[in-house]
Structures are given as structure tokens and as C-alpha cells.
Design a protein around this motif. Structure first.
Motif, PDB file in Angstrom:
ATOM      1  N   TYR A  34     -83.632  14.542   3.922  1.00  0.00           N
ATOM      2  CA  TYR A  34     -82.528  13.684   3.746  1.00  0.00           C
ATOM      3  C   TYR A  34     -81.643  14.014   2.447  1.00  0.00           C
ATOM      4  O   TYR A  34     -80.621  13.682   2.295  1.00  0.00           O
ATOM      5  N   ALA A  35     -82.218  15.163   1.793  1.00  0.00           N
ATOM      6  CA  ALA A  35     -81.638  15.610   0.490  1.00  0.00           C
ATOM      7  C   ALA A  35     -81.284  14.572  -0.430  1.00  0.00           C
ATOM      8  O   ALA A  35     -80.232  14.240  -0.896  1.00  0.00           O
ATOM      9  N   THR A  60     -81.935  18.262   7.185  1.00  0.00           N
ATOM     10  CA  THR A  60     -81.619  19.343   6.785  1.00  0.00           C
ATOM     11  C   THR A  60     -82.277  20.631   7.514  1.00  0.00           C
ATOM     12  O   THR A  60     -81.630  21.637   7.449  1.00  0.00           O
ATOM     13  N   GLY A  61     -83.330  20.491   7.708  1.00  0.00           N
ATOM     14  CA  GLY A  61     -84.268  21.437   8.421  1.00  0.00           C
ATOM     15  C   GLY A  61     -83.385  21.881   9.779  1.00  0.00           C
ATOM     16  O   GLY A  61     -83.370  23.046  10.186  1.00  0.00           O
ATOM     17  N   ARG A  85     -64.936  25.368   8.906  1.00  0.00           N
ATOM     18  CA  ARG A  85     -65.527  25.075   9.987  1.00  0.00           C
ATOM     19  C   ARG A  85     -66.045  23.487  10.494  1.00  0.00           C
ATOM     20  O   ARG A  85     -66.492  23.107   9.689  1.00  0.00           O
ATOM     21  N   ASP A  86     -65.845  23.299  11.673  1.00  0.00           N
ATOM     22  CA  ASP A  86     -66.136  22.125  12.214  1.00  0.00           C
ATOM     23  C   ASP A  86     -67.774  22.092  12.021  1.00  0.00           C
ATOM     24  O   ASP A  86     -68.591  22.716  12.387  1.00  0.00           O
ATOM     25  N   ALA A  87     -68.117  20.640  11.572  1.00  0.00           N
ATOM     26  CA  ALA A  87     -69.505  20.204  11.395  1.00  0.00           C
ATOM     27  C   ALA A  87     -69.855  18.892  12.075  1.00  0.00           C
ATOM     28  O   ALA A  87     -71.102  18.296  11.832  1.00  0.00           O
ATOM     29  N   SER A  88     -69.144  18.577  13.186  1.00  0.00           N
ATOM     30  CA  SER A  88     -69.451  17.431  13.884  1.00  0.00           C
ATOM     31  C   SER A  88     -70.967  17.315  14.222  1.00  0.00           C
ATOM     32  O   SER A  88     -71.641  16.437  14.431  1.00  0.00           O
ATOM     33  N   HIS A  89     -71.352  18.394  15.230  1.00  0.00           N
ATOM     34  CA  HIS A  89     -72.807  18.633  15.661  1.00  0.00           C
ATOM     35  C   HIS A  89     -73.757  18.576  14.627  1.00  0.00           C
ATOM     36  O   HIS A  89     -74.881  18.666  14.906  1.00  0.00           O
ATOM     37  N   LEU A  90     -73.274  18.668  13.198  1.00  0.00           N
ATOM     38  CA  LEU A  90     -74.432  18.563  12.119  1.00  0.00           C
ATOM     39  C   LEU A  90     -74.639  17.533  11.772  1.00  0.00           C
ATOM     40  O   LEU A  90     -75.816  17.106  11.240  1.00  0.00           O
ATOM     41  N   ILE A 112     -75.918  19.107   1.875  1.00  0.00           N
ATOM     42  CA  ILE A 112     -76.630  17.674   1.800  1.00  0.00           C
ATOM     43  C   ILE A 112     -77.331  17.473   3.182  1.00  0.00           C
ATOM     44  O   ILE A 112     -77.353  18.061   4.345  1.00  0.00           O
ATOM     45  N   GLY A 113     -77.753  16.357   3.066  1.00  0.00           N
ATOM     46  CA  GLY A 113     -78.649  15.589   4.353  1.00  0.00           C
ATOM     47  C   GLY A 113     -78.025  14.245   4.571  1.00  0.00           C
ATOM     48  O   GLY A 113     -76.990  13.963   4.003  1.00  0.00           O
ATOM     49  N   PRO A 114     -78.620  13.658   5.453  1.00  0.00           N
ATOM     50  CA  PRO A 114     -78.238  12.298   5.983  1.00  0.00           C
ATOM     51  C   PRO A 114     -78.155  11.394   4.520  1.00  0.00           C
ATOM     52  O   PRO A 114     -77.381  10.544   4.457  1.00  0.00           O
ATOM     53  N   GLY A 115     -78.860  11.686   3.526  1.00  0.00           N
ATOM     54  CA  GLY A 115     -78.727  10.984   2.215  1.00  0.00           C
ATOM     55  C   GLY A 115     -77.344  10.955   1.791  1.00  0.00           C
ATOM     56  O   GLY A 115     -76.844  10.062   1.270  1.00  0.00           O
TER      57      GLY A 115
END
Lengths: 628, 628
Positions: A344-345, A143-144, A133-138, A164-167
């Protein structure tokens, strides 16, 4: 029943979007069980050696085991494997939580991911079906936030999410994967691999029962464990969490302090498990089916380091790496550093070690305020610590360099910085001190993932290898106590057996805190439980051989990637005496180390000349296929 | 309980007449269990390398095990160890019967004998006490006579007697020790060692209970075995004895025939277990606590070959070595040959192989009637066979040469006779055909006692190593069937595991016909039983490691005596095609053999260059002491 356990593997190609379900030959389960060996079996068969770990060619394998999803406390871990962007060798990491059992309840033992999506996606798995599924919005979210959005979007609060997070998005080389916001596949940078594939998350929901061959016998063992065996008591894992060892380690001189210069920390009491319990702890957390509940949930409402309990709380590894290792005695700052890493994982161990490295560089004039963006990056500066964690997670300024790990950072910084870079094979040394727990010298130097405390026994309790009679390790024949500082052939033997056992744990995805050696669960009960779940008339012999197999497969993997026996070594600092603390002056004797390393090779059936498994050993473990 | 099993060892010095009782450290029992490893532990510690096996310096060790004397069927064997006068290396041999359990009931796990008495003596052991007694009146008498005299003299019909016969007195190099007149420590010439010490017999009587940690659990396992597990059926070990395999082996082309020239025997039916049952069998015999009763009691009242049932009846090994191997199809002659060997206490295998060797020499003109004392020593001559057995036992004429074993006899005879000498390391090849059961090539070549079928698996049933699921071998992880003729790395692995297991059997003194691999007893039950008897929380891992330890100790022993890897080979004939029978043309491929031998070394942790255990393997098995 024979080798009749049957399961399913989900295969995802993110480049083509193809999804397939595979039913492995039952003998694959019997021979590899799950986790480490099961994943390595696919890596060795299907991953081309020499590829860039952050390229679409890399594979990312999530795997549970034949025991996963059944009610045994501890048999709950999620293994993630791939080629590590941190070490260039095997990437492998285990997490607790609920994801693996949920995956089993959805009908799968493992997920094998390849390729790269051309846009951010997430994977949605439910009861035998999967969807990309698309995750562009994520993308870019903490992570929260992603967790909340996905549960909402999927309309099911009981969905389990590994993400994962932004890390990981930013390819921090030690980015991790987190499930339920505070259960971490922390090490070896599997989060960066996931990020490189543009895969932000995997959400899973399963409502099927996980079948067991003899459910009554299995449940009887679980009942015995819960009712008769595990008795909570003050000072234990439940009461104080993993940080219960902070003070004892410091007293014993083996709490890594100020980048491994010292072994006792004057601020130990202030960052201890007791202090955490008595101040910021608001709840205890746990994993699927586990009554021990060793996890911490902390909250800080005021002051400079506010902490959101949503992200759990720091484990011992974090308390030491962000605390004593950086000379920081402020538990709230440590908790904040942990919270940022979870948002940020990013792996707290590698992150903390990278900052301690930078602090020592700073104190030695190798880094200056110009490099740090104005931060006074000396040991003990809690504010600078927290700021630096954030900079790493976002790859800002010096953080961008430290996000590469200490080996690469030292190369970039130059000026002799490498003497402060505490790593093996490129992975940062965790919070256990080989100069005071001698078998760790073997553990760190030979672990296929670089310095790693989850690939080999490391607990001080265990360092009386082997224990007194009546101990859970008795079935291995380890019945003579020995001291932690002993470094002799019999320590190598005890370490070798425990190492196989831990490898086995990584194949049945058993928690080291519940299973022996660390915890109370007798090995023979574990064998019985495996019999009950699978229907196999198996034995500790057969299971230990899976552990040996896993270790040998990891060895093959690394050598295929160019590692040699020369890589089985330690940072120079560990061969020098501790500069402070109870064990001041204690070191690893280099000559002794080399002698015992050779014995260790020979025990494993590795040729001491090359460090590679002999053909006979490969034949014994049914692994000739992996070198042919 | 820990490693708290406690026992006693009786030490006898025949030179000085000193008798001592020793209480070994409990860890000795845990590490060596009994039998093979227990005995080797004393040999390696106390026997000076290089001594003459027939000198007073040699040691002779009788040992039971931690399980001996308890009610488990099969855990009843008596191991005898020393330096072998036949091979110059390790002498080791196991017998069933009642002696070992009786020794345990008398309070001893083992008897260690050294020195040499200046006159014939026997040893009388009763309930913790021992006495050296004059045996001048026994010297020269047949075993049956001595048995009668001693029971009379000691006034107790329940005394158990292990003794040599006139064969041992005369130092026949493959003289054995017999208990209860038909349970044989047959191989490696331990009877000659006993004879060289002027020790004719050991009589033992014990009335103490053998203690068990958890008698209820132990007895429950025994009940399960007797009531639920062992179901007698036509054609089984009870019905037909070990000779039940004569016909199947001949049909399969692997019944050693005419000195290993052929593999099928036209007279197989006439010497078969069925024929024995239907003609000369009068009763079945058994060992302590065993419901299987595989032993034969035969009687022949008329004709040239009268046989006294007092001496039992021939086992498969005897039927083949005196029957098909000599081309003899007369079961009565075979039974007579057996009776003579039992009266003189001489190993029937080495005796039969020596005669077959002489027959082939005779047929090839290397021996003549002049040498044989007028006997027409051709294959198939039953009368000559029986006569020759007697001549060997008495060391008369050609018998005096053949009593030295085929290696020495061939040297003495010369004229190329060595090509007919079927031995490894000086011990004669037993009645199992490596060309049709390929793992025997490894068994015979590497057995520390020379060619030996009790040091390694050899049964055709087992040669589908590993078996189908549900088989007793499943706990070893041997779950894929393979054919008998396969000779590949996976066969080596399966053989290696079984070999360790058999070594373990030789340490707990378990009968191979009751325990797996040959019999029905599941390995995991055996582990449970060991737990129940000793109170140790042991496992198959720990027990298998004792098996490995025993094999490694035997290796060390032989290398100390001058053996090298060059001694790990086979008689040239086995590398050539079978000349007749179902498998005509089948051979051991020499190149393949050498390749797989190297794998086998590596599995055991033996350096393929030297054949000696690596330092790491010695450290793992706690055996560094044995080389320092």
C-alpha cells in the motif's frame, strides 16, 4: 572546471500538462549539490507559504545529486521534498534503490512537479524526454501489480518505477513512495502529496552514461572501496541487515518497547536479525552499485502470515516499530505487516507507532473494542497488529483515524490520549531511544521534518561521539570518545558536526550506511570522490557548508510555515524515566535539554531568542535571498 | 597515529632562573597546532588579566608549529605573543627567517618566558638544553654588533639569534624582535616586553632532524611546489620583492600617502620595487626552505644616507610608511630609515606612521620647531624623516613622545592632534587602504592586535574576493569574483572565510606570501602536507576550525583585558573621503560599516550586542574552559 558541472531539471505541471526542461546555472549545483539543499532551493523560491499540502499548489520534488548515477557505493539515494501533510512543515525523505541513478542516466538531476491532474496519470521518462500518461487502469491496485503492468506496458523490464500505493491514493498522511517495491521514501507523507496530485507512478529509463570529470580517479576510489575497504564479516550489515542491532539495543536498554515505555524487550531475540537470517530470509537485496547488500528478502509460505518475497523484507525500523514497540515477538507477523505497508506504500514507522499508540490507549481504556471493530488491541497481539496495519492502509474503521498520524488521532480521540502520542511536530518518533542516546534529544526536537532518524546521526556506534583516532570522523576533529549517556556541551558539539555531515549526505544523496558516520567510508575519500566526479577543487569545508546551508534552508522553510522555537521539543514521556529495561529510570533532564538546545542554536548561528538564523549566518551561507 | 604528534615546550622563569621542559598532552597540538592558538592557550590559562605589560608578570611566548622545521616553503614563521604594551590587549606578531625551524631542530615547539632578570641576560638553547647567560656586555649595542659578538662567543656561526635592540631596551612601545638582523616580529611591541624582562637575545642551535609521519609524501609535495608550481617570473615577489605593489597601488589610488590623506603618490615610481631592483638592490634574501626569496638586501655607499647591507632592505610596508606616508620620494632615505629601525629593532610601520602623524601636526601648527628640536618636520623632508627615526629609536626629544605610539603621543600633545593619529586600539594603521579595499575596514576594526595587516587578508589581488574558478581559494567555496570597492554581505562572507584561513596560517606559522590567499599554494595541498607531517587524518574543516578557535581565543583575551565592542572601530579619517588620488572622495560609509560589522560578528558567533562569543560558539570550539 570551476563550478562547471551542468545538469538538467524536468518540470511537470500536472494541471496544464506542460513539460519543460530547465538548465540551472552551474553555480546552483555548486551551492546546493542535489537532494535536500537543491530541493529546498526550489521550494523556498517557488512554493507559496501557507498552502494546503494536499492542494495542487504543493510542489513535489524528486532529486538526485551531482554524484548520483556514478559508481560510488551509497551515492544512490533519491530525495523527495514538498510540504508535509503530516507536519505542515518540510516534507523530505530519502530512498535507496535504483531510481535516482536511472534518472541521472535519463539525463535529469531532478523532477519538479506541481498542479494536479484531473485523472490518474503516470509519468514516463526516457533519455531526456518525458510524457504524462493515463493511469486509470492502475488506480486502486497494489504496488506489485502496478509494477508488473507498467513494465509490460512499456515493454522494458529495466524500467525503474517510483510509485505510491493505495495508501497514497487514500491520502494516508504518512503514505510513502516506493521504488522497486522495497526501497522507500517513507516519511513525512510525500506519498499523500503524490496521491493528491493524481500521480500514481513515475517510470524512468536512461541509457546515457553519467559523465564524470576524472573517471579514472573516481573509479580508483570505488575500486579501493570495493576491494580494499569493505570486507564482509559475520554480524555485519550484509550478514544481518539493519536488524543486526535489535539484540544489542535491547541489551543496552534502548530498544523502543511498548510505545517507548520500556527500553528492553523480552522478545528481542525472536525478532532479531539473527533470527531473520536463520528463518525467513531467502535472499539479500541491494541498491545500485553497492556491494554491502543490507536489504532483506523474506518469504513465509505457511501459517497465518504468508509473505510474498516480491516486497522485500523488514528493516530494523519496521522490526522495532511493528515488533518491540507493539510488544509483538512474532517475526512472521512483523514481516507480514511490512509486506502490507509495502503493497500500500505506507510508512512502517509512523504506522507502527500509530498502532502502539492505539494499543496503549486500549490498555488504558481510552479505546475499547467498540472503537477497534472488535480487535483485542493489546500489546503483543500479533494478529491484531496485522489487521490494524491493513485497516490503516485502507482507512477502515479506527484505521481511518490512525491514518491521520498520532497527533491528529489523539486530538480526535481525546480523553488524554495525547500523552501516548509519540511524535515531534506531528511526525512519529522512530526506533531510537533518546534517553539512552542523548544526542537524539537534539536530533528529534530540532529536525525540520519532526522526529526523524535520517536527519541526524542516531546510531549507538556513533554515540561514542567522537570516536577514537583513526575513525572516519577524525577529519572533523572529533577525536575524543564520550559515552552515550553523556549530555554535555561537548556532546552538543559532536552532534552538531555530525548533523551537518548528515545534512551533507542528504545533499549528495549518500547512504548513511555506506558513508560515515554509520558506515566505513572515510570522509576525506568522499571529498576526493566529489572532486573527481565534478572537477571542482572542493574541500570538506565547502561541502560541510552545504550541509549547514541545507539545515538552515529547512529552518527558514518551517518558520515561513509558522513554526517557532516552541516546536523544538520532545514528547513529555521522554523527559520521564524509562519504565523498564537495562536503563530503567534513565530520562532526559528537561533543564539540561533546554540549556543544551540553546548551545545548539548558537552553534548553528540561530538566535536563541527566536530560534531563527541570524542575518550574519544567512549572509555567510548565501541565503539572504531566502528571507528577502 | 591519531592525535599523537608529540613535542616539547621550554619554560624559562627569568626571576628565579628556573628552566623546565614540558611535554604537552598530544591533544594540545591537535587543537591548537602552534603559533597563535598555541600561544593563546598558554596566555589564557596562565596570564593574570589586568597586569602591566611591562611588568615581570607578563609572559612572552615564542612559538613554532607542528609544521615548523619541515621542508615546506613558508611553514617557517616564528610567532611571538604576550600582552601588548602598545594596545593593552593581545600582542602577537610573526616573523620569517630561520629561528623557528632552528628551534624545532633543537627539540622545542615553543619557549614560554616569565619574570624579569635583575641584570641583562640572553638565553642559549642547544639540542634540548637551555641556559641563561649574562648579557651585560651586549646591553646598549646595536643588533648587528650583538649578532657578531654572540656568534663569536658561542663559537658557532650557524647559531640563530632572535634579539631586541636598543629600542626594546628603552621600551619603545612598538619595539620589535629581529632574527638574523632582518626578519622581524615587528608589531605590538613584543620587543619592549622582552626589554622589560632584561632579556636581550635568544640564541638557538639544533642539529636534530624534525620528525615527519610520512616523509616521502611530505617531500613529494615540496618537490611539486618547487619544481612544478612556483615558476619565477619578471615582476613577481622574487624579482621585485613586496614593493612590487607600490606602483600598482598608487595607480589604483590605494597607496597610503601623507598620513592617509591621499591614495596616490606622485613619487611612487621613485620608491617602487622596480626602482629598488635597478638601483640599490645587491642581493635577494630568503627564509628557511623557501625558493621565492622575496627579501631585499640593499646597499648605499655614498651620499647622506649610507646603508649597510647587513641589515637587509626595506619591505613594502617600510617603503610606504617611511616613503609615501611621509611624502618622501627618496628611496635611499627610506632604506636608511629601515636600517636604523633594524639596528635598534623598532617596528617600521608604527615608526613611520608616528612620524607622518607628527608631520601632519607640524604642518597644522600643533607641533613647532621648538617641539621638533629644530627639524622642519614637513611631509617630504627626507632628512627630517631619518633624523626623527633615530630620535624615536633612542627616545630623544620629540622621539621620546612618538616612541609611545600615536595614541599616547596625541594625548600628550593635545590641541586636537588625535584627529591625525591613525591607529586602532592603539596600534598604528599599516600600509593598506580600507577606502579602496573595503574588507580592510573589518580587518582593522576587529583585529585583536589593533590595526594589523597580518591578522587578516589585505592584498589587492585578494580583494577580488572570491576569485575565479581554479583559484587557490576555490576549496573554500569562494568562487564568485567581486570588486575591491564592493562592500556588501557577500564581501563580509568572503572576508570572514579568508580571515579564518589567515588565522590558521598564524597557527601553522605559514607565510602569507607562500600560502594562499596571497600566494600560489593551493589550500588542499596544505591540508595534505599537514596530514603527511603529523599523521593526522585531518581536513580543511578541522584546520579552519583551529583558525576560528584562534580568533575566538584572541577575542576572549582582549575582553578579559577590558576591551569591548566599542573598540572595534576605525580612525575617523577613514570614514571621510580620500583627499586625493585615483579614488578621491572614496570613503567607508559609517552606517554600512556598522551593519556589516554586525553580520561579521554573527558569522563568527559573536553576540552583536556585546561583541563577545556566544556560549554555543565557545562550546563548539572547545573553549568553555577559557571563560570559566
Amino acid at each position: 572546471m570551476g563550478y562547471g558541472y551542468r545538469g538538467k531539471v524536468l518540470r511537470i505541471d500536472l494541471s496544464s500538462g506542460r513539460i519543460e526542461v530547465e538548465t540551472p546555472d552551474p553555480i546552483i549545483y555548486r551551492r546546493y549539490l542535489g537532494g535536500s539543499a537543491f530541493g529546498l532551493h526550489y521550494l523556498l523560491k517557488e512554493l507559496k507559504p501557507g498552502i494546503d499540502p494536499l492542494s495542487p499548489q504543493n510542489m513535489l520534488i524528486f532529486t538526485s545529486s551531482v554524484l548520483g548515477g556514478t559508481p560510488l557505493p551509497g551515492a544512490t539515494r533519491l530525495s523527495v521534498l514538498g510540504k508535509s501533510p503530516l507536519t505542515g512543515g518540510l516534507g523530505e525523505t530519502e530512498a535507496g534503490g535504483w531510481f535516482a541513478p536511472e534518472l541521472k542516466r535519463a539525463g535529469f538531476d531532478a523532477i519538479i512537479i506541481r498542479g494536479r491532474s484531473d485523472r490518474p496519470v503516470y509519468l514516463w521518462i526516457k533519455d531526456g524526454k518525458a510524457e504524462i500518461r493515463d493511469a486509470s487502469h492502475l488506480w486502486g491496485k497494489l504496488t506489485g501489480e502496478v509494477s508488473d503492468i507498467l513494465k509490460e506496458e512499456l515493454g522494458d523490464n529495466r524500467v525503474r518505477i517510483a510509485q505510491i500505493g493505495p495508501g497514497g491514493e487514500k491520502l494516508v498522511r504518512y503514505a510513502g513512495i516506493v521504488n522497486e517495491l522495497h526501497h522507500f521514501n517513507g516519511r513525512t507523507g510525500m506519498g499523500a502529496v503524490m496521491g493528491s496530485k493524481n500521480l500514481r507512478a513515475i517510470a524512468v529509463r536512461g541509457t546515457q552514461e553519467v559523465p564524470m570529470y576524472d573517471p579514472e580517479r573516481a573509479r580508483e576510489i570505488v575500486r579501493w572501496f570495493v576491494q580494499e575497504y569493505y570486507k564482509p564479516q559475520p554480524g555485519d550489515m550484509h550478514d544481518l541487515g539493519t536488524s543486526r542491532i535489535v539484540k544489542p539495543l535491547s541489551d543496552a536498554g534502548i530498544l523502543p518497547t511498548r510505545n517507548f515505555r520500556e527500553g528492553s524487550f523480552e522478545g528481542a531475540e525472536q525478532i532479531s536479525g539473527e533470527r531473520m537470517r536463520d528463518t525467513i530470509l531467502i535472499r539479500r537485496g541491494t541498491c545500485y552499485a553497492c556491494p554491502i547488500a543490507c536489504k532483506r528478502i523474506v518469504k513465509v509460505d505457511e501459517g497465518p502470515f504468508k509473505v510474498d518475497p516480491k516486497y522485500g523484507g523488514p528493516e530494523y525500523e519496521t522490526v522495532a516499530s511493528m515488533g518491540s514497540l507493539c510488544g509483538v515477538n512474532d517475526l512472521r507477523a512483523v514481516a507480514k505487516a511490512n509486506e502490507i505497508c509495502n503493497k500500500y506504500a505506507v510508512d512502517t514507522i509512523s504506522c507502527g507507532v500509530s498502532i502502539a499508540f492505539a494499543m496503549e490507549c486500549y490498555e488504558n481504556g481510552i479505546l475499547t473494542k467498540e472503537d477497534t471493530g472488535g480487535l483485542d488491541l493489546r500489546f503483543g497481539n500479533a494478529e491484531a497488529l496485522v489487521k490494524m496495519v491493513e485497516m490503516i492502509c485502507r482507512r477502515e474503521g479506527l484505521g481511518d483515524i490512525l491514518a491521520e498520524g498520532v497527533r491528529r488521532a489523539a486530538e480526535k480521540i481525546g480523553k488524554g490520549a495525547e500523552r501516548f502520542a509519540m511524535h515531534v511536530k506531528g511526525q512519529e518518533v522512530p526506533m531510537h531511544e533518546p534517553r539512552g542516546k542523548k544526542s537524539l534529544a537534539l536530533a528529534y526536537s530540532t529536525s525540520p521534518t519532526g522526529a526523524d532518524h535520517m536527519e541526524a546521526p542516531h546510531d549507538p556506534a556513533l554515540e561514542n561521539l567522537g570516536p577514537e583516532a583513526g575513525d572516519p570522523l577524525e577529519p572533523l576533529g572529533l577525536i575524543e570518545p564520550m559515552s552515550s549517556l553523556e549530555f554535555t556541551p561537548r556532546k552538543v558539539k559532536a552532534y552538531y558536526y555530525c548533523q551537518i555531515l548528515w545534512n551533507l549526505y542528504n545533499c549528495i544523496d549518500m547512504c548513511d550506511f555506506v558513508g560515515v558516520p554509520l558506515g566505513p567510508f572515510p570522509i576525506n575519500k568522499l571529498v576526493e570522490y566529489t572532486q573527481a566526479v565534478t572537477g571542482w577543487d572542493t574541500s570538506l569545508w565547502e561541502l560541510m557548508k552545504v550541509g549547514e546551508r541545507a539545515a538552515t534552508m529547512a529552518r527558514i522553510f518551517n518558520f515561513r510555515e509558522g513554526f517557532t522555537k516552541e516546536d523544538d521539543t520532545l514528547p513529555e514521556r521522554l523527559f520521564q524515566g524509562l519504565e523498564g529495561g537495562t536503563l530503567k529510570g534513565e530520562k532526559i533532564d528537561k533543564e539540561k535539554f533546554e540549556e543544551l538546545l540553546e548551545l545548539f542554536y548558537q552553534m548553528y548561528g540561530w538566535d536563541p531568542k527566536t530560534g531563527f538564523p541570524t542575518r550574519g549566518k544567512l549572509a555567510e551561507l548565501d541565503l539572504l535571498w531566502a528571507v528577502e
